[in-house]
Structure formats: C-alpha cells, structure tokens
Enzyme design. Structure first.
Site, PDB file in Angstrom:
ATOM      1  N   CYS A 120     -15.021  15.869   9.795  1.00 41.03           N
ATOM      2  CA  CYS A 120     -15.298  14.401  10.029  1.00 41.03           C
ATOM      3  C   CYS A 120     -14.387  13.737   8.678  1.00 41.03           C
ATOM      4  O   CYS A 120     -14.015  14.275   7.913  1.00 41.03           O
ATOM      5  CB  CYS A 120     -16.625  14.422   9.433  1.00 41.03           C
ATOM      6  N   CYS A 152     -25.779  12.525   9.451  1.00 39.53           N
ATOM      7  CA  CYS A 152     -24.781  12.099   8.376  1.00 39.53           C
ATOM      8  C   CYS A 152     -25.807  12.050   6.999  1.00 39.53           C
ATOM      9  O   CYS A 152     -26.566  10.977   7.097  1.00 39.53           O
ATOM     10  CB  CYS A 152     -24.050  10.992   8.572  1.00 39.53           C
ATOM     11  N   TYR A 191     -12.198 -15.044  -2.748  1.00 38.83           N
ATOM     12  CA  TYR A 191     -12.601 -13.966  -1.823  1.00 38.83           C
ATOM     13  C   TYR A 191     -13.938 -13.642  -1.710  1.00 38.83           C
ATOM     14  O   TYR A 191     -14.696 -12.750  -1.813  1.00 38.83           O
ATOM     15  CB  TYR A 191     -12.016 -12.704  -2.151  1.00 38.83           C
ATOM     16  N   GLU A 198     -13.440 -18.309   0.956  1.00 33.78           N
ATOM     17  CA  GLU A 198     -13.270 -17.282   1.919  1.00 33.78           C
ATOM     18  C   GLU A 198     -12.382 -17.561   3.149  1.00 33.78           C
ATOM     19  O   GLU A 198     -12.653 -18.654   3.797  1.00 33.78           O
ATOM     20  CB  GLU A 198     -14.630 -16.831   2.214  1.00 33.78           C
ATOM     21  N   ASP A 209     -12.663 -11.122  -5.917  1.00 34.16           N
ATOM     22  CA  ASP A 209     -12.883 -10.057  -5.227  1.00 34.16           C
ATOM     23  C   ASP A 209     -11.976  -9.722  -3.961  1.00 34.16           C
ATOM     24  O   ASP A 209     -12.851  -9.667  -3.092  1.00 34.16           O
ATOM     25  CB  ASP A 209     -14.443 -10.042  -5.123  1.00 34.16           C
ATOM     26  N   CYS A 259     -11.812  -2.839  -5.150  1.00 34.93           N
ATOM     27  CA  CYS A 259     -11.802  -1.887  -4.683  1.00 34.93           C
ATOM     28  C   CYS A 259     -10.895  -0.926  -4.430  1.00 34.93           C
ATOM     29  O   CYS A 259     -10.707   0.097  -3.906  1.00 34.93           O
ATOM     30  CB  CYS A 259     -12.617  -2.086  -3.161  1.00 34.93           C
TER      31      CYS A 259
END
Ligand code: SAH
Length: 449
Positions: free
Chosen positions: A78, A158, A311, A332, A380, A407
């Site tokens: 996976c 999962c 964002y 945004e 962000d 991220c």
C-alpha cells in the site's frame, strides 16, 4: 561503478524525507525503501543514476534496534505508511532531524528546533478516507492504491482510519456486491462507483458518507440508506459526488444529498466548522489543534492587531484567533473554500473577519496598496511554499511577526531564508507530526522583524 541487478551489502545510515533508507557504497548514495537507520542489509540495485542508485531490500543481515514488526498486512504494497517498520520513537526522531536538516542545510540557519509535537495517537487519527472502489473477478474491492500505481490493494481495516470507517466500508462493499452495482474501471472509464469517501468530525462524532460516481444516480440507493441506518452510527450526511471525467482528480464539482444534511459539524479550538464533501480540512483533528495553538502562541496577540491569514483555506487558523484581534483578513485562491470561510465566520458570530478570494501574491500586493498594515501575518502555503512576490509584499507591509506553517520543511527553510534577507529573524521552529506512520512532517516557524 554499480550496475543494475548487482547485489551488494549496505549499512543504512540515514533516512530521506521520502522514507527511504540511505547507505553509501563506494561513495555512491544508495536509497532503499523499507529499511531503518542501523540496518545491515543485502540489496539488489534496481535503478542506476549517475550520482545515486535505488536498491531493493533482499535480506536483512543485522536489523536496526529501531525496527518493529509491521502491524499492517498490506503495509509493503500500500502507498500509505512508509514508516510502519520503525518504532514510533525512531520515527519522531527522524522527522525532527528532517526539519532540523532542512533549516541547517537549505536555510543556512543555526537554530535548534523545538522538540517535535505529537498527540501520541498513531492509529485511527485520520478524519477522512478516500477509498478507490474497483472490481476484480466479479468481486468488489475497496482499498488503497499501491505505491506509485493505480492497482487497488484491498484493505478495509486501514489502521490510520477510525474504527467506524472499516465497518462502513464493509457495509458499502456488501451493498455494491449484492446489488451488483458496477464499479469503475480506469482503463475503459466505464462503471459507476469510483470512490468511497468518508469523513468524521472528531469533536462531535458526526460522520459523512459520500460515493463518488461516474454518473448521476445510484441504483437501489434506498437499500444503501437502510443498511447505513441499521449500523446505528452518528451518520448525519449521505451524499453522491458526480465525477464523469477521466481524471485523477477525485471529486467532481457537484455533490447531491441522498439523505441528511449537506455538511457535518466539527469543533476546532472552540470554533464550529462545517465540512461539506468539498471543504478542505486538516485530516488529524487533535494534532491540528496543537498546531493551531502553537501558531496562536507565536502570533502573541493582544486584541489590537490586524491579522492577515494567507492561504487560509476555509479560514480555520484565522478564525481560531479572531477573538484576540481587531481585524482578521483571510486570503485563499479556491472560491468554494472562501465561501466556507465566510459561513464559518458567520456561524461563529465572528464579525471582524474579511475573506478575499485571490492569489496570495496578488492579494498581498493589493492589501499593501490599500495601505493595510497587518501586525501579524500567518502563512500556510501548499508544498511548493510561498511565491517570491508574496514574501516581498509581506516584508513591505512590515508586520512585527510572521508565523509560517508548512507541510514541507525544505520550502519553509528556503522561504524563511528569503525573509531573513528581507529583515526578519527566525526565532523558533517547531516540528509537528500530523501524519504518524507516513513520511509527512509539518512545522511552525516564528519570524520577527
Ligand atoms: N490554512 C488552511 C489551509 C492550508 S492548505 C488550514 O489550515 O486549513 C493551503 C491552501 O492554500 C489551500 O487551501 C490552497 O487552495 C491555497 N492556495 C494554494 N495556492 C494559493 C495561492 N497562490 N494563493 C492563495 N491560496 C493558495
């Protein structure tokens, strides 16, 4: 020179941001998935580039002390959890190091990161699952895409999803199987049911069940509703999303309500958030609360500030700070997200917020021209980071504080370095684990003028 198919012995000494172990062989970096720092392995070279190679683990000669027995039967096939063979302690260390390395090497900073923040919840933390639905030999298969492929690995159980999701996926599979509803086939673009999409609001328990269809209607939908009702779960919304295009984009533009409400409601740092099928939302609720608390602490608000949230998605970060500021401005690029943000503000009785649908750099330049001087800017951005013009416009607006949530530590470090050139000093970096067992890591950086 290493050749394809040669088998070598390798000591794994580092882990890349993609979750591959790395060792050196005659000066050449060799990347091997499913390995851990401290492993001695035998691996087969599967791909040779001029300066590095990829290998496949053939035999574990001496296992690393960081290894644990992977607790998912489909883990290696996976595409989801690349780190399930590591103890969580080792995973946290590797993620902390990844952020530290990015700020050292890409950013050229010499500031030690704060300890990595995690809720400690490594299973069942996801509030959203998207399962591809396919058919093989007359059997309905619900699961996840295999690594770098569109083959579906069957897996209802999962471990990253909450336990209700497994039960719902089982009920949906039985319904599709027994009613003989055709599932989607990517080759021919035929078949009806493409994806099963589940969302859960962790604070309230409310659940949304959505089927993504290559068509307008679901035959025997009444029977599906009956089966879902019999589960006695807090399912508040059942909907159909129409996506008739042959594309990898999962959701189509239209969502029809089959039963219940168009949204489910969650609470995030005390703010009520309505989630439609389309709304962007952080997938790890509890960790997102810790992340937002950190962002708020970095913003050091006193009640008088103008806060710019760039964002902003559906506005959640800014809205959780709105009561501590004079004015909130969110920007945004996705129109539906901005509509959600406005509704979220209204439903929470927040009246000092203004939301603009625009590109971050265009909006930053317009606000600058309007003479808006934010005291604090929160950014962000998506993985590629902030555009150069966004950072330039931020520096011209001259906020006291910039809080960068990211991220992708590599682009965050690059953007912080750019802000340093523009007169900002990096004060603090905190890594966050929002996605345990996967390779993703977030961070919050505070910069001051
Ligand atoms: N801050 C939000 C969402 C962050 S995700 C939250 O925490 O929930 C990043 C967001 O940036 C996405 O919503 C994406 O649509 C938006 N985005 C991407 N490129 C953009 C751009 N050039 N200008 C403005 N927003 C953009």
């Amino acid at each position: 020179m290493l050749q394809k198919n040669s088998v070598i012995e390798l000591a794994v000494t580092a882990l890349t941001s993609e979750g591959n172990g790395v060792g050196r062989y005659e000066g050449m970096a060799v990347f091997v998935p499913d390995t851990a720092i401290g492993d001695r392995i035998e691996c087969k070279i599967v791909k040779v580039h001029p300066r590095f190679c990829y290998g496949r683990l053939e035999r574990l000669l001496v296992p690393s002390k960081d290894r644990i027995e992977p607790d998912c039967p489909v883990g290696r096939r996976c595409g989801g959890c690349a780190l399930r063979h590591l103890s969580y302690g080792a995973e946290k260390e590797a993620k902390w190091q990844q952020v530290q390395d990015a700020f050292d090497r890409i950013g050229g900073f010499s500031l030690e990161c704060q300890p990595l923040v995690s809720t400690g919840m490594v299973d069942g933390y996801r509030n959203k699952a998207l399962y591809p639905v396919r058919e093989r030999d007359g059997q309905v298969i619900i699961g996840f895409f295999a690594r770098r492929s569109h083959e579906v690995v069957e897996n209802l159980a999962c471990r990253l999803q909450p336990p209700e999701f497994e039960r719902i996926a089982g009920v949906v599979r039985d319904f599709l199987q027994e009613e003989r509803i055709p599932c989607y086939d990517e080759g021919s673009c035929k078949g009806l049911v493409r994806q099963l999409y589940l969302r859960k609001a962790f604070a309230t328990g409310e659940i949304m069940v959505c089927l993504v269809l290559n068509g307008e209607t679901l035959p025997q939908s009444g029977r599906l509703l009956e089966r879902l009702r019999d589960m006695r779960l807090p399912i508040r919304s059942v909907c159909l999303n129409v996506n008739r295009r042959s594309t990898n984009v999962v959701l189509g533009e239209r969502t029809k309500i089959l039963w219940g409400r168009p949204v489910i409601t969650d609470l995030l740092c005390g703010v009520r958030v309505n989630l439609s099928a389309q709304s962007f939302y952080q997938v790890n609720h509890d960790a997102a609360e810790l992340l937002y608390q950190k962002a708020r602490q970095c913003a050091a608000l006193t009640g008088n500030e103008v806060l710019l949230d760039l964002y902003c998605g559906t506005g959640t970060i800014g809205l959780t700070m709105a009561r501590q500021v004079r004015q909130l401005i969110g920007v945004e690029i996705v129109p539906a997200a901005i509509e959600d943000a406005k509704v979220n503000a209204r439903e929470n009785g927040i009246e000092n917020a203004r939301f603009l649908c625009d590109d971050a750099s265009g909006a930053a330049q317009k606000l600058e021209k309007e003479g808006i001087r934010p005291d604090v800017v929160v950014v962000d951005p998506p993985r590629k980071g902030c555009d150069e013009q966004v950072l330039a416009a931020i520096s011209r607006m001259g906020p006291r504080r910039v809080v960068m949530i990211s991220c992708n530590p590599a682009t965050a470090a690059r953007d912080c370095a750019r802000l340093r050139e523009l007169g900002y000093a990096l004060q603090e970096i905190t890594p966050f684990d929002l996605f345990p067992r996967t390779t993703h890591v977030e961070c919050v950086a505070l910069l001051t003028k």
